[in-house]
Design a protein around this motif. Structure first.
Motif, PDB file in Angstrom:
ATOM      1  N   TYR A  31       0.837  -1.217   0.000  1.00 53.31           N
ATOM      2  CA  TYR A  31       0.000   0.000   0.000  1.00 53.31           C
ATOM      3  C   TYR A  31       0.865   1.257   0.000  1.00 53.31           C
ATOM      4  O   TYR A  31       0.673   2.169  -0.821  1.00 53.31           O
ATOM      5  N   VAL A  32       1.839   1.303   0.909  1.00 56.99           N
ATOM      6  CA  VAL A  32       2.719   2.475   1.000  1.00 56.99           C
ATOM      7  C   VAL A  32       3.522   2.644  -0.289  1.00 56.99           C
ATOM      8  O   VAL A  32       3.600   3.739  -0.858  1.00 56.99           O
ATOM      9  N   ALA A  33       4.116   1.539  -0.765  1.00 56.41           N
ATOM     10  CA  ALA A  33       4.954   1.600  -1.968  1.00 56.41           C
ATOM     11  C   ALA A  33       4.138   2.000  -3.198  1.00 56.41           C
ATOM     12  O   ALA A  33       4.580   2.824  -4.009  1.00 56.41           O
ATOM     13  N   TRP A  34       2.934   1.434  -3.314  1.00 58.60           N
ATOM     14  CA  TRP A  34       2.107   1.734  -4.483  1.00 58.60           C
ATOM     15  C   TRP A  34       1.631   3.192  -4.472  1.00 58.60           C
ATOM     16  O   TRP A  34       1.594   3.854  -5.519  1.00 58.60           O
ATOM     17  N   MET A  35       1.292   3.695  -3.282  1.00 61.20           N
ATOM     18  CA  MET A  35       0.862   5.098  -3.171  1.00 61.20           C
ATOM     19  C   MET A  35       2.013   6.042  -3.522  1.00 61.20           C
ATOM     20  O   MET A  35       1.803   7.094  -4.142  1.00 61.20           O
ATOM     21  N   MET A  36       3.224   5.667  -3.159  1.00 69.20           N
ATOM     22  CA  MET A  36       4.385   6.496  -3.510  1.00 69.20           C
ATOM     23  C   MET A  36       4.635   6.471  -5.022  1.00 69.20           C
ATOM     24  O   MET A  36       4.983   7.489  -5.619  1.00 69.20           O
ATOM     25  N   CYS A  37       4.429   5.317  -5.631  1.00 74.45           N
ATOM     26  CA  CYS A  37       4.571   5.212  -7.095  1.00 74.45           C
ATOM     27  C   CYS A  37       3.494   6.038  -7.807  1.00 74.45           C
ATOM     28  O   CYS A  37       3.784   6.724  -8.799  1.00 74.45           O
ATOM     29  N   LEU A  38       2.266   5.969  -7.306  1.00 71.62           N
ATOM     30  CA  LEU A  38       1.183   6.756  -7.896  1.00 71.62           C
ATOM     31  C   LEU A  38       1.466   8.252  -7.758  1.00 71.62           C
ATOM     32  O   LEU A  38       1.184   9.036  -8.673  1.00 71.62           O
ATOM     33  N   ALA A  39       2.031   8.633  -6.596  1.00 73.75           N
ATOM     34  CA  ALA A  39       2.387  10.037  -6.381  1.00 73.75           C
ATOM     35  C   ALA A  39       3.460  10.481  -7.384  1.00 73.75           C
ATOM     36  O   ALA A  39       3.399  11.587  -7.916  1.00 73.75           O
ATOM     37  N   LEU A  40       4.410   9.573  -7.629  1.00 74.25           N
ATOM     38  CA  LEU A  40       5.479   9.874  -8.594  1.00 74.25           C
ATOM     39  C   LEU A  40       4.896  10.100  -9.989  1.00 74.25           C
ATOM     40  O   LEU A  40       5.363  10.977 -10.742  1.00 74.25           O
ATOM     41  N   LEU A  41       3.871   9.340 -10.323  1.00 70.00           N
ATOM     42  CA  LEU A  41       3.190   9.507 -11.609  1.00 70.00           C
ATOM     43  C   LEU A  41       2.371  10.800 -11.633  1.00 70.00           C
ATOM     44  O   LEU A  41       2.317  11.506 -12.655  1.00 70.00           O
ATOM     45  N   ALA A  42       1.734  11.117 -10.484  1.00 67.86           N
ATOM     46  CA  ALA A  42       0.840  12.280 -10.425  1.00 67.86           C
ATOM     47  C   ALA A  42       1.588  13.610 -10.445  1.00 67.86           C
ATOM     48  O   ALA A  42       1.063  14.605 -10.954  1.00 67.86           O
ATOM     49  N   ILE A  43       2.807  13.642  -9.909  1.00 72.32           N
ATOM     50  CA  ILE A  43       3.550  14.908  -9.786  1.00 72.32           C
ATOM     51  C   ILE A  43       3.707  15.626 -11.133  1.00 72.32           C
ATOM     52  O   ILE A  43       3.297  16.794 -11.258  1.00 72.32           O
ATOM     53  N   PRO A  44       4.268  14.972 -12.169  1.00 72.71           N
ATOM     54  CA  PRO A  44       4.394  15.681 -13.452  1.00 72.71           C
ATOM     55  C   PRO A  44       3.042  16.025 -14.073  1.00 72.71           C
ATOM     56  O   PRO A  44       2.905  17.069 -14.727  1.00 72.71           O
ATOM     57  N   LEU A  45       2.035  15.162 -13.877  1.00 63.76           N
ATOM     58  CA  LEU A  45       0.706  15.439 -14.427  1.00 63.76           C
ATOM     59  C   LEU A  45       0.104  16.701 -13.808  1.00 63.76           C
ATOM     60  O   LEU A  45      -0.494  17.532 -14.506  1.00 63.76           O
ATOM     61  N   CYS A  46       0.290  16.844 -12.488  1.00 61.93           N
ATOM     62  CA  CYS A  46      -0.234  18.024 -11.782  1.00 61.93           C
ATOM     63  C   CYS A  46       0.500  19.292 -12.215  1.00 61.93           C
ATOM     64  O   CYS A  46      -0.119  20.348 -12.394  1.00 61.93           O
ATOM     65  N   ILE A  47       1.810  19.180 -12.376  1.00 64.32           N
ATOM     66  CA  ILE A  47       2.606  20.353 -12.790  1.00 64.32           C
ATOM     67  C   ILE A  47       2.229  20.768 -14.211  1.00 64.32           C
ATOM     68  O   ILE A  47       2.076  21.960 -14.502  1.00 64.32           O
ATOM     69  N   LEU A  48       2.027  19.788 -15.089  1.00 69.06           N
ATOM     70  CA  LEU A  48       1.629  20.093 -16.462  1.00 69.06           C
ATOM     71  C   LEU A  48       0.232  20.718 -16.513  1.00 69.06           C
ATOM     72  O   LEU A  48      -0.029  21.619 -17.313  1.00 69.06           O
ATOM     73  N   LYS A  49      -0.666  20.238 -15.655  1.00 68.04           N
ATOM     74  CA  LYS A  49      -2.053  20.707 -15.673  1.00 68.04           C
ATOM     75  C   LYS A  49      -2.190  22.093 -15.057  1.00 68.04           C
ATOM     76  O   LYS A  49      -2.855  22.970 -15.599  1.00 68.04           O
ATOM     77  N   SER A  50      -1.572  22.288 -13.893  1.00 68.21           N
ATOM     78  CA  SER A  50      -1.828  23.506 -13.130  1.00 68.21           C
ATOM     79  C   SER A  50      -0.600  24.385 -12.918  1.00 68.21           C
ATOM     80  O   SER A  50      -0.726  25.489 -12.382  1.00 68.21           O
TER      81      SER A  50
END
Length: 270
Positions: A31-50
């Motif tokens: 759970y912890v590892a997967w959430m960190m991986c998802l966060a790693l994926l979300a970071i560039p998406l959030c920066i690109l979007k907003s």
């Protein structure tokens, strides 16, 4: 050499089948590892979007996290959806049992809604960074003066930017089978902003998640969204009674949904 690589692959299903303690730690680590991986994926998406920190990034975070429940064998049953059909800013309050609460939160998170969280979370690697990008409001629980100042700023931001805030009024994780007394920060926030409070109750996790006994099975979580509690016309003198009223309503709902889950899934194993 090839045989040595086969050993862990053979041991894993065996341990998953025979050892509840192994399953507990495996699921927790995953759970912890997967959430960190998802966060790693979300970071560039959030920066690109907003372009940076923005509450609209919570839409991306919400969409990326919603599948995690299936990987852990969890299911949510939500009632009271109509109570979230409220225009404008409001404060959501809910009970807090474990880090798994995030999954329920993302299940029903309204648009333009973020959370108030402990300051330590910002140091949690990629998860901390994505929390910051999602506009999460961090408070220092050890310094009451700092917490009050942040809440005052949050009340202004709610009105200026027309956002919603999710708060855990117990202030800490609690798996004791009942609610802890509420801290008053969320209620000061709602009264100061003159916005309604929407209580949300998670049923007890004790039918599938037992931290002391090291058990983490599949299970059902009932999420009950309760009718809003208005704060218009209230002043700081009304905060204590508002806090007590909210506590009583939520405690009654918590015991009710927890009892119904236990009956449908059978008694808790110890």
């Amino acid at each position: 050499m090839e045989v040595l690589w086969m050993v862990p692959l053979l041991l894993l299903p065996l341990l998953m089948w025979t050892s509840s303690t192994f399953v507990f730690y495996f699921k927790k680590c995953f759970y912890v590892a997967w959430m960190m991986c998802l966060a790693l994926l979300a970071i560039p998406l959030c920066i690109l979007k907003s372009g940076g920190r923005d509450i609209e990034n919570m839409r991306i975070i919400r969409s990326l996290v919603r599948h995690v429940k299936y990987l852990l064998g969890l299911r949510f049953e939500v009632s009271g959806w109509e109570h979230l059909q409220t225009e404008g800013p409001y404060v959501i309050i809910s009970n807090h049992q474990s880090s798994l609460d995030v999954l329920g939160l993302m299940e029903i998170l309204p648009d333009r809604c973020t959370m108030i969280a402990k300051k330590e979370l910002i140091y949690a690697g990629t998860v901390g960074l994505i929390c910051w990008l999602g506009g999460i409001v961090f408070i220092n629980r050890k310094k009451t003066s700092d917490a009050k100042s942040v809440m005052a700023d949050a009340a202004k931001t709610m009105l200026d930017d027309q956002i919603r805030l999710w708060v855990f009024p117990e202030g800490t994780r609690n798996q004791r089978g009942d609610l802890l007394p509420f801290k008053k920060g969320a209620f000061h926030l709602a009264v100061q902003a003159q916005v309604p409070i929407i209580p949300v109750v998670f049923s007890s996790y004790s039918n599938f998640y037992l931290r002391k006994e090291k058990e983490f099975r599949s299970g059902t979580i009932r999420l009950k969204i309760l009718p809003k509690i208005e704060t218009k016309g209230m002043a700081s003198d009304d905060v204590s009674s508002l806090c007590d009223k909210s506590f009583n309503v939520m405690r009654s709902a918590y015991l009710d949904v927890s009892d119904s889950v236990t009956q449908s899934n059978g008694p808790t194993r110890h």
